[in-house]
Design a protein around this motif. Structure first.
Motif, PDB file in Angstrom:
ATOM      1  N   UNK A 243       0.845  -1.192   0.000  1.00  0.00           N
ATOM      2  CA  UNK A 243       0.000   0.000   0.000  1.00  0.00           C
ATOM      3  C   UNK A 243       0.880   1.241   0.000  1.00  0.00           C
ATOM      4  N   UNK A 244       0.368   2.336  -0.569  1.00  0.00           N
ATOM      5  CA  UNK A 244       1.087   3.607  -0.534  1.00  0.00           C
ATOM      6  C   UNK A 244       0.103   4.755  -0.438  1.00  0.00           C
ATOM      7  N   UNK A 245       0.484   5.760   0.335  1.00  0.00           N
ATOM      8  CA  UNK A 245      -0.371   6.919   0.552  1.00  0.00           C
ATOM      9  C   UNK A 245      -0.171   7.961  -0.539  1.00  0.00           C
ATOM     10  N   UNK A 246      -1.175   8.788  -0.726  1.00  0.00           N
ATOM     11  CA  UNK A 246      -1.046   9.891  -1.682  1.00  0.00           C
ATOM     12  C   UNK A 246       0.077  10.814  -1.237  1.00  0.00           C
ATOM     13  N   UNK A 247       0.746  11.424  -2.203  1.00  0.00           N
ATOM     14  CA  UNK A 247       1.873  12.299  -1.886  1.00  0.00           C
ATOM     15  C   UNK A 247       1.413  13.710  -1.522  1.00  0.00           C
ATOM     16  N   UNK A 248       0.269  14.119  -2.049  1.00  0.00           N
ATOM     17  CA  UNK A 248      -0.219  15.485  -1.841  1.00  0.00           C
ATOM     18  C   UNK A 248      -0.711  15.676  -0.404  1.00  0.00           C
ATOM     19  N   UNK A 249      -0.127  16.645   0.289  1.00  0.00           N
ATOM     20  CA  UNK A 249      -0.478  16.866   1.697  1.00  0.00           C
ATOM     21  C   UNK A 249      -1.951  17.210   1.884  1.00  0.00           C
ATOM     22  N   UNK A 260     -11.410   8.422   5.666  1.00  0.00           N
ATOM     23  CA  UNK A 260     -11.019   7.529   4.565  1.00  0.00           C
ATOM     24  C   UNK A 260      -9.497   7.373   4.553  1.00  0.00           C
ATOM     25  N   UNK A 261      -9.044   6.182   4.248  1.00  0.00           N
ATOM     26  CA  UNK A 261      -7.605   5.979   4.125  1.00  0.00           C
ATOM     27  C   UNK A 261      -7.105   6.616   2.832  1.00  0.00           C
ATOM     28  N   UNK A 262      -6.038   7.414   2.905  1.00  0.00           N
ATOM     29  CA  UNK A 262      -5.545   8.139   1.730  1.00  0.00           C
ATOM     30  C   UNK A 262      -4.567   7.286   0.921  1.00  0.00           C
ATOM     31  N   UNK A 263      -4.964   6.039   0.620  1.00  0.00           N
ATOM     32  CA  UNK A 263      -3.985   5.120   0.046  1.00  0.00           C
ATOM     33  C   UNK A 263      -4.549   4.311  -1.114  1.00  0.00           C
ATOM     34  N   UNK A 264      -3.620   3.765  -1.879  1.00  0.00           N
ATOM     35  CA  UNK A 264      -3.927   2.787  -2.908  1.00  0.00           C
ATOM     36  C   UNK A 264      -3.183   1.516  -2.555  1.00  0.00           C
TER      37      UNK A 264
END
Length: 345
Positions: A243-249, A260-264
């Motif tokens: 899994x990885x989180x979005x980069x945009x703060x 919501x989890x900010x991930x894909x």
């Protein structure tokens, strides 16, 4: 941001089955911009959901210009017991070329000041093969490192990224591009010198005195599960799921404000897992376990692998040692290319 990270931690507290943490790592970007109170707050939040192993390694990455006397004094009163300092070089010519915010004197001061506050477990980053540095300067860089008594070194070849000032300077012939043969020479000189001074070369880019290897990074190389919290952070369940989180703060904060989890995420294919095991294992002194490779993958993949390694075994580029496939250290500079030859495409 701090509140969002705490919320993410709460939402993902069950991602790891093992509730006893052996390592905690404040890294990525510049975590040393956190105040000491914020660090305490985050550690306390982690302790709401996990326990710490009695020998836990807690690392913070920092730039030398962040590590003034006051900050280090406060940091010494936290549970953090390992510093990873982005030195890069003890010479201003290198640092200017790399566009670093600190200078050579700040680099040395940061290490000495950290030691004054009884931080013994210190790692520094060094860059070799810079166009601004010849072998004489590289030797002085390493000698300075030894004189300072630094127990762990991570060292990487100078690389040129597109659309950077260095890329433009090379394009306009203001400076020469890095030369592979020079980087090769500096890499092996470093390896021999550090070995002669008691360092274990345990991963291509990492050297440690006994007892000072990075427990955290060693977990990655052993394919252990890990949980990453914060923008761009990655996580791995130890088997199939990454899994990885979005980069945009802003997006990261927005997702968490809506619970919501900010991930894909992705499920790793057998080919992905095989390629990663080859790449990671062959970069370490431990190598790749042949029994695990045979057990974890299909007969088709094992047959492909067994066929591909034969010529390299015959030439000595690869060796089998007690059931592990390894690259002899004499060929480590070419490790990524050797590993990629074994990849499934």
């Amino acid at each position: 941001m701090l509140l969002s990270m705490k919320k993410e931690l709460k939402l993902r507290q069950n991602f790891l089955n093992d509730k006893i943490l052996k390592t905690l790592y404040f890294g990525g970007g510049t975590p040393s911009i956190l105040t000491v109170d914020e660090i305490h707050s985050l550690i306390d939040e982690v302790l709401r959901y996990f326990d710490f192993d009695e020998n836990i390694e807690i690392t913070i990455e920092a730039n030398p210009d962040d590590l003034d006397k006051n900050y280090l004094k406060q940091l010494s009163h936290t549970p953090i017991n390992r510093l990873s300092i982005g030195i890069q070089s003890f010479f201003d010519t290198d640092l200017k070329l790399m566009n670093r915010a600190h200078n050579a004197s700040e680099a040395e001061y940061a290490v000495k000041c950290a030691q004054d506050f009884e931080f013994e477990n210190i790692s520094i980053d060094l860059i070799y093969g810079s166009p601004a540095s010849d072998m004489t300067q590289w030797k002085k860089n390493l000698q300075k490192t030894l004189e300072l008594g630094i127990p762990h070194i991570s060292s990487y070849a100078f690389t040129v990224e597109p659309k950077t000032a260095v890329h433009q300077w090379i394009k306009t012939k203001k400076i020469l591009p890095p030369e592979e043969n020079v980087q090769n020479e500096q890499f092996y000189y470093m390896s021999e010198l550090l070995r002669a001074n008691g360092f274990l070369h345990y991963e291509i880019s990492n050297f440690a005195l006994e007892g000072y290897h990075s427990k955290h990074n060693s977990g990655y190389w052993a394919y252990l599960p890990y949980l990453g919290i914060g923008p761009s952070a990655h996580s791995y369940d130890g088997t199939l799921r990454r899994m990885w989180n979005v980069a945009n703060n802003s997006l990261y904060i927005k997702h968490l404000s809506e619970d919501k989890l900010p991930s894909e995420q992705e499920l790793l294919s057998e080919k992905d897992r095989y390629n990663e095991m080859i790449m990671i294992g062959l970069r370490t002194m431990w190598g790749v376990s042949l029994s695990r490779l045979k057990a974890d993958f299909s007969r088709e993949i094992w047959d492909y692998f067994d066929q591909e390694i034969q010529q390299k075994l015959a030439s000595g580029i690869l060796v089998v040692d007690n059931g592990f496939l390894k690259i002899p250290e004499a060929h480590w500079f070419m490790a990524d290319g050797i590993a990629s030859d074994l990849f499934l495409v």
